[in-house]
Design an enzyme around this catalytic site. Structure first.
Site, PDB file in Angstrom:
ATOM      1  N   GLU A 260       0.827  -1.207   0.000  1.00  0.00           N
ATOM      2  CA  GLU A 260       0.000   0.000   0.000  1.00  0.00           C
ATOM      3  C   GLU A 260       0.855   1.247   0.000  1.00  0.00           C
ATOM      4  O   GLU A 260       1.921   1.282   0.606  1.00  0.00           O
ATOM      5  CB  GLU A 260      -0.864   0.039   1.256  1.00  0.00           C
ATOM      6  CG  GLU A 260      -2.030  -0.896   1.234  1.00  0.00           C
ATOM      7  CD  GLU A 260      -2.793  -0.845   2.548  1.00  0.00           C
ATOM      8  OE1 GLU A 260      -2.637   0.121   3.303  1.00  0.00           O
ATOM      9  OE2 GLU A 260      -3.539  -1.795   2.800  1.00  0.00           O
TER      10      GLU A 260
ATOM     11  N   CYS B  22       3.034   8.446   1.493  1.00  0.00           N
ATOM     12  CA  CYS B  22       3.477   7.552   2.556  1.00  0.00           C
ATOM     13  C   CYS B  22       3.689   6.179   1.913  1.00  0.00           C
ATOM     14  O   CYS B  22       2.754   5.618   1.332  1.00  0.00           O
ATOM     15  CB  CYS B  22       2.414   7.502   3.647  1.00  0.00           C
ATOM     16  SG  CYS B  22       2.790   6.362   4.981  1.00  0.00           S
TER      17      CYS B  22
ATOM     18  N   CYS C 183       5.351  -7.001   8.412  1.00  0.00           N
ATOM     19  CA  CYS C 183       6.286  -6.364   9.335  1.00  0.00           C
ATOM     20  C   CYS C 183       6.574  -7.316  10.492  1.00  0.00           C
ATOM     21  O   CYS C 183       5.681  -8.017  10.969  1.00  0.00           O
ATOM     22  CB  CYS C 183       5.703  -5.057   9.860  1.00  0.00           C
ATOM     23  SG  CYS C 183       6.850  -4.159  10.939  1.00  0.00           S
TER      24      CYS C 183
ATOM     25  N   CYS D  15       4.057  -4.504  16.733  1.00  0.00           N
ATOM     26  CA  CYS D  15       3.462  -3.488  17.614  1.00  0.00           C
ATOM     27  C   CYS D  15       1.995  -3.864  17.860  1.00  0.00           C
ATOM     28  O   CYS D  15       1.270  -4.200  16.914  1.00  0.00           O
ATOM     29  CB  CYS D  15       3.549  -2.112  16.963  1.00  0.00           C
ATOM     30  SG  CYS D  15       5.244  -1.626  16.579  1.00  0.00           S
TER      31      CYS D  15
ATOM     32  N   CYS E 113      -1.032  -2.295  15.861  1.00  0.00           N
ATOM     33  CA  CYS E 113      -0.895  -2.168  14.400  1.00  0.00           C
ATOM     34  C   CYS E 113      -1.429  -3.392  13.675  1.00  0.00           C
ATOM     35  O   CYS E 113      -1.082  -4.525  14.013  1.00  0.00           O
ATOM     36  CB  CYS E 113       0.577  -1.959  14.050  1.00  0.00           C
ATOM     37  SG  CYS E 113       0.873  -1.923  12.287  1.00  0.00           S
TER      38      CYS E 113
ATOM     39  N   CYS F 193      -2.863   0.948   8.498  1.00  0.00           N
ATOM     40  CA  CYS F 193      -2.082   0.470   7.370  1.00  0.00           C
ATOM     41  C   CYS F 193      -2.261  -1.040   7.300  1.00  0.00           C
ATOM     42  O   CYS F 193      -2.348  -1.722   8.296  1.00  0.00           O
ATOM     43  CB  CYS F 193      -0.621   0.847   7.520  1.00  0.00           C
ATOM     44  SG  CYS F 193       0.121   0.393   9.083  1.00  0.00           S
TER      45      CYS F 193
HETATM   46  S1  SF4 Z   1       3.555   0.151  13.598  1.00  0.00           S
HETATM   47 FE1  SF4 Z   1       3.116  -1.677  12.381  1.00  0.00          FE
HETATM   48  S2  SF4 Z   1       4.261  -1.404  10.470  1.00  0.00           S
HETATM   49 FE2  SF4 Z   1       5.107   0.048  11.988  1.00  0.00          FE
HETATM   50  S3  SF4 Z   1       6.839  -1.045  12.955  1.00  0.00           S
HETATM   51 FE3  SF4 Z   1       5.025  -1.444  14.243  1.00  0.00          FE
HETATM   52  S4  SF4 Z   1       4.163  -3.389  13.432  1.00  0.00           S
HETATM   53 FE4  SF4 Z   1       5.570  -2.572  11.894  1.00  0.00          FE
END
Ligand code: SF4
Length: 349
Positions: free
Chosen positions: A96, A109, A116, A120, A123, A336
């Protein structure tokens, strides 16, 4: 994770790489510069389309190299001008990118990985883990998509999409050089922002690259216990180490670090936490407060506007610059990764 081969990855070529490739086929170096310009100023889709080249060179390059650009699969447009794009990569994976309108112009962006690894807890992108790194050229192609979609020039790039840019260090740094290249898109380093969840060794390495880009550290909490409950990376690189690395980054680059702070109701939005953060910011910094944007996967709730203001005021009263990120593209934004995972999209062809 396999290493991307720059010798054959045409989209990741700097002008010197393109010059070397055409020279290897007996052509003059300026033909390489024509290729680089065609890729990033003309959105060249195949060597055959590079009309300024002689047919023999087009044919020779086509036989030796593959040029595969990202293909837009879906676009969602918000009333404020925000456009979210889903792009299919050469191997069928998708990423994306989001084009954003500002008073000063357009920014994009971009994503740096498929998935990933950082996990987190707030997220949606980290849920499936990291699948692979993007090449510098694949990150560039997201900027090219945005440039094609935007009504005006895209003057800023934020590496804040899916993925941890500094977990894909080599390609991220090459991308920064590529997008800055004056014979291509020519963006100022000062208009490029690298976001990180706090990979301290890579932050210190970036400070020595001689690239005066903005570093945006995702903080989200000023103490280890709370931050660790939101971001597992804090176990390896706790708050004190992260802040020390940010100070070093400022000392080495002269660039004020931005701290991203997602405000979640009742979790990290108390003014005592803002005071604690102010105590620890003893070097030039800027705090960017981001109201939490609800997603179905998470129980968190956004802080109410009066709490967002109180948090920001507590920082401002202590002399710490603080801004609240404008909520762009509300009806399409979500988190995201959401567009990529929704079943409402056309299947890759
Ligand atoms: S916010 Fe999401 S995309 Fe960004 S580093 Fe943390 S897990 Fe990865």
């Amino acid at each position: 994770m396999s290493r991307i081969d720059w010798a054959t990855d045409v989209l990741s070529w700097l002008p010197a790489d393109a010059e070397a490739a055409v020279a290897d086929l007996g052509a003059a170096p300026y033909r390489g510069r024509q290729l680089f310009q065609g890729l990033w100023r003309g959105h060249l889709a195949s060597f055959e389309d590079l009309a300024v080249w002689p047919r023999s060179l087009r044919q020779a390059m086509s036989e030796r190299y593959r040029l595969q650009r990202a293909v837009p699969l879906a676009e969602q447009r918000a009333h404020d001008g925000t456009v979210k794009g889903l792009l299919r990569l050469a191997d069928g994976e998708s990423v994306e990118a989001v084009l954003l309108p500002h008073r000063y112009g357009w920014s994009v962006c971009v994503s740096t990985q498929v998935g990933c690894a950082m996990g987190c807890h707030f997220c949606a992108s980290g849920i499936g883990g990291r699948k692979r790194n993007l090449s510098a050229g694949e990150i560039m192609d997201q900027v090219a998509w945005a440039s094609a979609v935007a009504p005006g020039r895209v003057g800023r790039v934020d590496l804040m999409g899916i993925g941890e840019p500094l977990d894909n260090y080599r390609e991220t740094v090459r991308f920064l050089r590529l997008v800055h290249e004056p014979s291509g898109l020519g963006l100022s380093y000062r208009h490029l922002t690298v976001s990180t969840s706090g990979l301290v060794p890579a932050m210190l390495r970036l400070a020595e690259e001689g690239l005066p880009v903005t570093l945006a550290a995702s903080l989200h909490a000023p103490d280890d216990a709370l931050r660790e409950s939101l971001m597992p990376v804090n176990r390896a690189y706790p708050v004190a180490k992260l802040l020390a690395a940010c100070e070093t980054y400022w000392e080495r680059t002269g660039r004020r670090v931005t701290f991203e702070y997602l405000l979640i109701q009742g979790v990290n939005d108390g003014t005592a936490l803002a005071e604690s953060l102010a105590d620890q910011l003893t070097f030039p910094a800027h705090v960017n407060v981001i109201p939490w944007n609800p997603v179905p996967e998470h129980p968190f709730r956004p802080s109410p506007p009066h709490q967002v203001k109180a948090f920001c005021d507590a920082l401002l009263n202590r002399g710490i610059p603080c801004t609240v990120r404008r909520e762009l593209g509300q009806e399409i934004q979500a988190a995201c990764g959401q567009l990529r995972r929704t079943g409402a999209l056309p299947a890759p062809t």
